[in-house]
Enzyme design. Structure first.
Site, short mmCIF file in Angstrom:
data_model
loop_
_atom_site.label_atom_id
_atom_site.label_comp_id
_atom_site.label_asym_id
_atom_site.label_seq_id
_atom_site.Cartn_x
_atom_site.Cartn_y
_atom_site.Cartn_z
CG HIS A 41 -1.96 -1.06 1.17
ND1 HIS A 41 -2.83 -1.23 0.12
CD2 HIS A 41 -2.28 -2.05 2.07
CE1 HIS A 41 -3.63 -2.25 0.36
NE2 HIS A 41 -3.31 -2.76 1.53
CB ALA A 42 0.18 4.82 -0.53
CD GLU A 43 3.16 6.56 3.51
OE1 GLU A 43 3.93 5.97 4.28
OE2 GLU A 43 3.50 7.52 2.77
CB THR A 44 2.63 -0.35 6.12
OG1 THR A 44 2.08 -0.98 4.94
CG2 THR A 44 2.37 -1.25 7.32
CB CYS B 154 1.80 9.25 6.20
SG CYS B 154 0.51 8.43 5.22
#
Length: 268
Positions: free
Chosen positions: A44-47, A74
């Site tokens: 994903h874009a961020e974890t 984020c």
């Protein structure tokens, strides 16, 4: 170890921006390379990784990883983390996170979660060489956004924002030469106050579905342009997402909803 996928800035499942959320026990952080590997596996874009904080000014410590690197700020993964902690009964009302961007707070309410983030004011800058060709759209104004160092590009109208089909290789070259994080393209909206899209191919994110942190510069820009402090932005990616914003001095309040779509076990 429990891990979840949460759709942030979403009004229903499979919209907004999905983030991985991993709630850790108190104690030292896992090895950075392990967290980076988990983020790459989630893709994903961020974890986000969060643990109980030992600091006097924070309740939790929070870090964010893209599939290729650790981020300084984020929004959507902070919203997702707050949602997950609230669902577990671990937080209610206001919660403080210690992060690479300082202390960030989130407030949980029945109508959504509000993030208190530092503002990133746009500073006018000449358009980089090759930008129009890379975006296949004419930039009317260009700005660098504070410490985040996004390139904020204002285009003619909402239709232009929605139609952009960038040359990602060319855009990555512009980002790397300018020491930028990504490129935000925006215009005044029709149904919403403004619309935007966010591209960060150099960070392993060709297009981010909904970028909370980018709204820390979009909010002051459109507030000044439209003469109002309470605005609603729509990030016009394929998934789409709504971010309600209120700039206030050196802070920006970002408000949205979140939905857990996956809750599972990470074997380590």
């Amino acid at each position: 170890m429990r891990i979840r996928v949460v759709d942030a800035f979403a009004e229903r499942a499979f919209t907004g921006n999905p983030a991985g959320v991993c709630v850790l026990d108190a104690g030292p952080w896992p090895d950075d390379s392990w967290m980076q590997s988990v983020a790459a596996e989630m893709n994903h874009a961020e974890t986000a990784f969060v643990r109980p904080s030992e600091r006097a000014d924070a309740d939790w410590d929070l870090r964010w990883f893209t599939p290729t690197l650790e981020e300084r700020l984020c929004g959507h993964a902070t919203l997702a983390t707050t949602h997950a902690l609230a669902a577990d009964g671990k937080v209610s009302g206001k919660v403080a996170f210690a992060s690479l961007s300082g202390i960030l707070t989130a407030t949980v309410a029945d109508d959504g979660i509000t993030l208190d983030f530092p503002v990133n004011r746009p500073i006018a800058t000449p358009a980089p060489d090759g930008l129009e060709a890379a975006l296949q759209a004419e930039p009317l104004e260009t700005y660098v956004t504070g410490e985040l160092r996004d390139l904020l590009v204002v285009v003619r109208d909402e239709a232009t924002v929605r139609a952009i089909d960038p040359d990602y290789d060319a855009l990555a070259g512009i980002i790397e030469r300018g020491n930028l994080r990504g490129v935000v393209v925006t215009a005044q909206g029709s149904e919403y106050d403004f619309v935007s899209r966010f591209f960060a191919p150099s960070s392993g994110i060709p297009e981010d579905p909904v970028t909370g942190s980018a709204h820390t510069s979009l909010a002051p820009y459109w507030s000044e342009r439209l003469g109002r402090d309470e605005l609603t932005g729509y990030q016009a990616s394929a998934r789409g997402g709504i971010v309600r914003v209120v700039p206030s001095g050196d802070r920006v309040y970002l408000k949205g909803n979140a939905i857990t779509v996956l809750d599972g076990e990470l074997f380590v």
